[in-house]
Motif scaffolding. Structure first.
Motif, mmCIF file in Angstrom:
data_model
loop_
_atom_site.group_PDB
_atom_site.id
_atom_site.type_symbol
_atom_site.label_atom_id
_atom_site.label_comp_id
_atom_site.label_asym_id
_atom_site.label_seq_id
_atom_site.Cartn_x
_atom_site.Cartn_y
_atom_site.Cartn_z
ATOM 1 N N VAL A 9 51.928 47.461 -6.260
ATOM 2 C CA VAL A 9 51.490 47.211 -7.638
ATOM 3 C C VAL A 9 52.575 46.427 -8.365
ATOM 4 O O VAL A 9 53.749 46.811 -8.354
ATOM 5 N N GLU A 27 42.333 53.619 -13.091
ATOM 6 C CA GLU A 27 42.609 53.563 -11.644
ATOM 7 C C GLU A 27 42.592 54.980 -11.051
ATOM 8 O O GLU A 27 42.003 55.216 -9.994
ATOM 9 N N LYS A 28 43.246 55.895 -11.761
ATOM 10 C CA LYS A 28 43.293 57.286 -11.284
ATOM 11 C C LYS A 28 41.890 57.878 -11.204
ATOM 12 O O LYS A 28 41.525 58.506 -10.201
ATOM 13 N N SER A 31 40.021 56.266 -8.277
ATOM 14 C CA SER A 31 40.508 56.687 -6.953
ATOM 15 C C SER A 31 40.117 58.140 -6.683
ATOM 16 O O SER A 31 39.774 58.488 -5.544
ATOM 17 N N TRP A 40 37.949 57.401 0.118
ATOM 18 C CA TRP A 40 39.407 57.186 0.055
ATOM 19 C C TRP A 40 40.032 58.457 0.633
ATOM 20 O O TRP A 40 40.225 59.442 -0.064
ATOM 21 N N LEU A 43 45.937 59.225 0.279
ATOM 22 C CA LEU A 43 46.641 58.417 -0.727
ATOM 23 C C LEU A 43 48.069 58.928 -0.807
ATOM 24 O O LEU A 43 48.307 60.071 -1.214
ATOM 25 N N ARG A 45 52.189 57.979 -1.888
ATOM 26 C CA ARG A 45 53.171 57.126 -2.572
ATOM 27 C C ARG A 45 54.217 56.694 -1.556
ATOM 28 O O ARG A 45 54.667 57.519 -0.732
ATOM 29 N N TYR A 50 56.707 51.105 -6.295
ATOM 30 C CA TYR A 50 55.429 51.253 -6.991
ATOM 31 C C TYR A 50 54.368 50.730 -6.014
ATOM 32 O O TYR A 50 53.862 49.608 -6.134
ATOM 33 N N ALA A 51 54.121 51.547 -4.998
ATOM 34 C CA ALA A 51 53.241 51.150 -3.901
ATOM 35 C C ALA A 51 52.638 52.402 -3.288
ATOM 36 O O ALA A 51 53.196 53.499 -3.415
ATOM 37 N N ASN A 52 51.485 52.221 -2.650
ATOM 38 C CA ASN A 52 50.896 53.343 -1.930
ATOM 39 C C ASN A 52 50.415 52.895 -0.567
ATOM 40 O O ASN A 52 50.201 51.705 -0.319
ATOM 41 N N LEU A 73 43.447 48.086 -11.236
ATOM 42 C CA LEU A 73 44.758 47.434 -11.057
ATOM 43 C C LEU A 73 44.716 46.306 -10.022
ATOM 44 O O LEU A 73 45.753 45.697 -9.729
ATOM 45 N N MET A 77 47.764 43.716 -7.859
ATOM 46 C CA MET A 77 48.151 44.305 -6.574
ATOM 47 C C MET A 77 48.248 43.248 -5.484
ATOM 48 O O MET A 77 47.451 42.313 -5.436
HETATM 49 O O1 LIG Z 1 49.909 53.971 -8.397
HETATM 50 C C1 LIG Z 1 49.379 53.313 -7.470
HETATM 51 O O2 LIG Z 1 49.833 53.266 -6.327
HETATM 52 C C2 LIG Z 1 48.059 52.629 -7.722
HETATM 53 C C3 LIG Z 1 46.989 53.590 -7.560
HETATM 54 C C4 LIG Z 1 46.069 53.644 -6.590
HETATM 55 C C5 LIG Z 1 45.219 54.776 -6.815
HETATM 56 C C6 LIG Z 1 45.783 55.334 -8.022
HETATM 57 O O3 LIG Z 1 45.375 56.319 -8.638
HETATM 58 O O4 LIG Z 1 46.852 54.608 -8.435
#
Ligand SMILES: O=C(O)CC1=CCC(=O)O1
Length: 94
Positions: A9, A27-28, A31, A40, A43, A45, A50-52, A73, A77
């Motif tokens: 991100v 986004e939250k 997701s 999904w 997930l 971190r 600032y990546a997943n 987002l 990205m």
């Molecule tokens: O914060 C991030 O990595 C972007 C993101 C993807 C799903 C989410 O909730 O945030």
């Protein structure tokens, strides 16, 4: 079909905080809806970034593309997609 998806991100500092916060909230929500639907799957971190790293379970390339490009987002990205198949030595069932 399983895909490993890496999302970096890059929200520009020129974007005002209220807009950035609203996009992160949307986004939250999106997701978590996709996680509840089983699309999904994972997930995570990436520590220190600032990546997943995520795993998606979708029916087609088109479905994944539509899903990713609809993320709030998405314009900020860099996304890398890697198709996955089960390793022949894996003991976990998918
Ligand atoms: O914060 C991030 O990595 C972007 C993101 C993807 C799903 C989410 O909730 O945030």
């Amino acid at each position: 079909m399983l895909f490993l998806v890496q999302m970096q991100v890059n929200i520009p500092s020129s974007l005002d905080k209220a807009t950035a916060d609203a996009l992160k909230k949307e986004e939250k929500e999106m997701s978590q809806k996709l996680q509840r639907e089983g699309k999904w799957r994972d997930l995570w971190r990436v520590v220190g970034q600032y990546a997943n790293v995520s795993v998606f379970d979708v029916d087609s390339n088109d479905e994944l593309h539509e899903m990713l490009s609809a993320l709030p987002l998405y314009p900020f990205m860099d996304i890398t997609v890697t198709p996955l198949v089960q390793h022949p030595s894996a003991i976990a069932t998918i």
